[in-house]
Design an enzyme around this catalytic site. Structure first.
Site, PDB file in Angstrom:
ATOM      1  CE  LYS A  48      -0.617   0.101   5.029  1.00  0.00           C
ATOM      2  NZ  LYS A  48      -1.605   0.090   6.134  1.00  0.00           N
ATOM      3  NE  ARG A 145      -6.243   1.642  12.076  1.00  0.00           N
ATOM      4  CZ  ARG A 145      -4.993   1.653  11.606  1.00  0.00           C
ATOM      5  NH1 ARG A 145      -4.216   2.705  11.801  1.00  0.00           N
ATOM      6  NH2 ARG A 145      -4.514   0.617  10.948  1.00  0.00           N
ATOM      7  CE1 TYR A 278      11.185  29.915  12.444  1.00  0.00           C
ATOM      8  CE2 TYR A 278      11.428  27.687  11.564  1.00  0.00           C
ATOM      9  CZ  TYR A 278      11.245  29.048  11.367  1.00  0.00           C
ATOM     10  OH  TYR A 278      11.130  29.531  10.096  1.00  0.00           O
ATOM     11  CG  MET A 323       8.713  23.157   4.954  1.00  0.00           C
ATOM     12  SD  MET A 323       7.706  24.408   4.131  1.00  0.00           S
ATOM     13  CE  MET A 323       6.293  24.461   5.235  1.00  0.00           C
TER      14      MET A 323
END
Length: 373
Positions: A48, A145, A278, A323
């Site tokens: 998958k 789930r 940060y 990022m």
């Protein structure tokens, strides 16, 4: 050895994060897993999400002659395998909805029963598709789930229209088989016992369902009772890609099939007491040299990744993950320069305690799916 090649121009032209996949390693891992498992147990190879980012079709080709089933995430992936002329049964592991459900039934893919309300939907879709739906009932023994609670299963079996739905399989999903705590071990054993008890009760009642599967990769490696009769299939994913999970060392050698790296975009000499990243979450304890790597959460890196390999030496990541950048402390590594490689994961890295390859690989590589083996 050539282990990876971009199609055409490649996704990473001008990009500073690169990945390679050795599909021969995937095949070797599968061969060793096949040898470990009882011969009566079939392997459903989970491919998958583009084979966990390793490349759906190349990985599936590498598995030919070893695996018996494929597990995919979507109708799109199932169709890709069929177009490539793979003949194995395919289980779409997330229940399709709407027109995709009708198409999946029409094309003969196996489907999970995600909740009790799906039964009339399956029957209606079967009528529109013009053939019976091939369904695997998921018994929810503690994942929470998809599936039916154990007390709902007998009722579901009694209302399923055999002319519309063929119950081809039954399975459950272990939530904590990769955990190492005593609580995780006890919970996993309880799930296994519960599912086996349900199967035993059905056998006593004369209910026969062809495919009965429970074990994921972690259970294959650590819980023999999850593959013992009457269970006759396992779902192998991360182990085949070389990222074993579980409470014990794997009983067979599993080699990482992928490696990824980035390049050093800057090398900085910082004074004592200087913040990095940060939020000033890290402050240099002394004069330090840091390498700024051109990779971040936008490339799939996660905060759990705490070290990389540069010039064959481990380097700790410091400061908050950005990022598209992260800092590594390279004070103890000589001759560091801009453009050097930093290995993010792969052979020689994944052996570190606390490494998160099973989490990192699907995210990092699947976001750049043009890499194939």
């Amino acid at each position: 050895m050539e282990v990876g090649r971009a199609e055409g121009e490649g996704w990473n032209r001008g990009h500073m994060v690169r990945a390679e996949v050795d599909t021969g390693v995937v095949r070797g891992n599968l061969e060793r897993l096949r040898g470990w498992l009882p011969r009566r147990v079939s392997i459903l190879f989970v491919v998958k999400e583009d084979a966990y980012g390793h490349g759906l079709l190349p990985v599936a080709r590498a598995a030919q002659g070893i695996v018996d089933w494929f597990g995919v995430a979507s109708l799109h992936e199932a169709r890709a395998l069929r177009r490539a002329e793979f003949k194995q049964p395919i289980l779409i592991m997330t229940p399709p909805v709407g027109p995709s459900l009708v198409q999946a039934i029409r094309e003969g893919y196996h489907l999970p029963l995600g909740d009790s309300g799906m039964i009339p939907e399956l029957e209606a879709a079967s009528a529109r598709a013009g053939r019976r739906a091939l369904v695997h009932i998921e018994v929810d023994t503690g994942m929470g789930r998809f599936g039916l609670l154990p007390e709902e299963v007998d009722q579901a079996l009694s209302v399923i229209h055999p002319g519309r739905i063929e119950v081809a399989g039954v399975y459950s999903h272990l939530s904590s088989a990769n955990g190492r705590s005593e609580e995780d071990l006890e919970f996993t054993r309880a799930q296994v016992w519960w599912f086996r008890h349900i199967l035993k009760e059905w056998e006593r009642q004369g209910i026969e369902i062809p495919w009965r599967h429970l074990a994921n990769s972690a259970a294959v490696l650590a819980f023999d009772e999850a593959t013992a009769s009457p269970l006759n299939m396992v779902r192998v994913g991360t182990a085949a890609y070389g990222y074993p999970e579980g409470p014990v060392a794997p009983p067979v050698e599993l080699i990482p099939a992928a490696r990824a790296w980035t390049e050093i975009a800057a090398v900085r000499d910082l004074p004592r007491g200087w913040p990095v990243g940060y939020g000033r979450g890290y402050v240099t304890p002394g004069a330090a040299r840091v390498a700024i790597l051109a990779a971040g959460y936008g490339d799939g890196l996660r905060p759990e990744l705490r070290r990389v390999v540069i010039r064959d030496q481990a380097a700790s990541l410091v400061g908050k993950l950005g990022m598209d950048s992260v800092a590594a402390d390279v004070t103890a590594i000589e001759r560091i320069r801009r453009g050097d490689r930093a290995l993010l994961f792969g052979p020689g890295v994944c052996g570190h305690e606390g490494w998160i390859c099973p989490v990192l690989v699907p995210v990092l590589l699947s976001s750049h799916r043009r890499w194939t083996g």
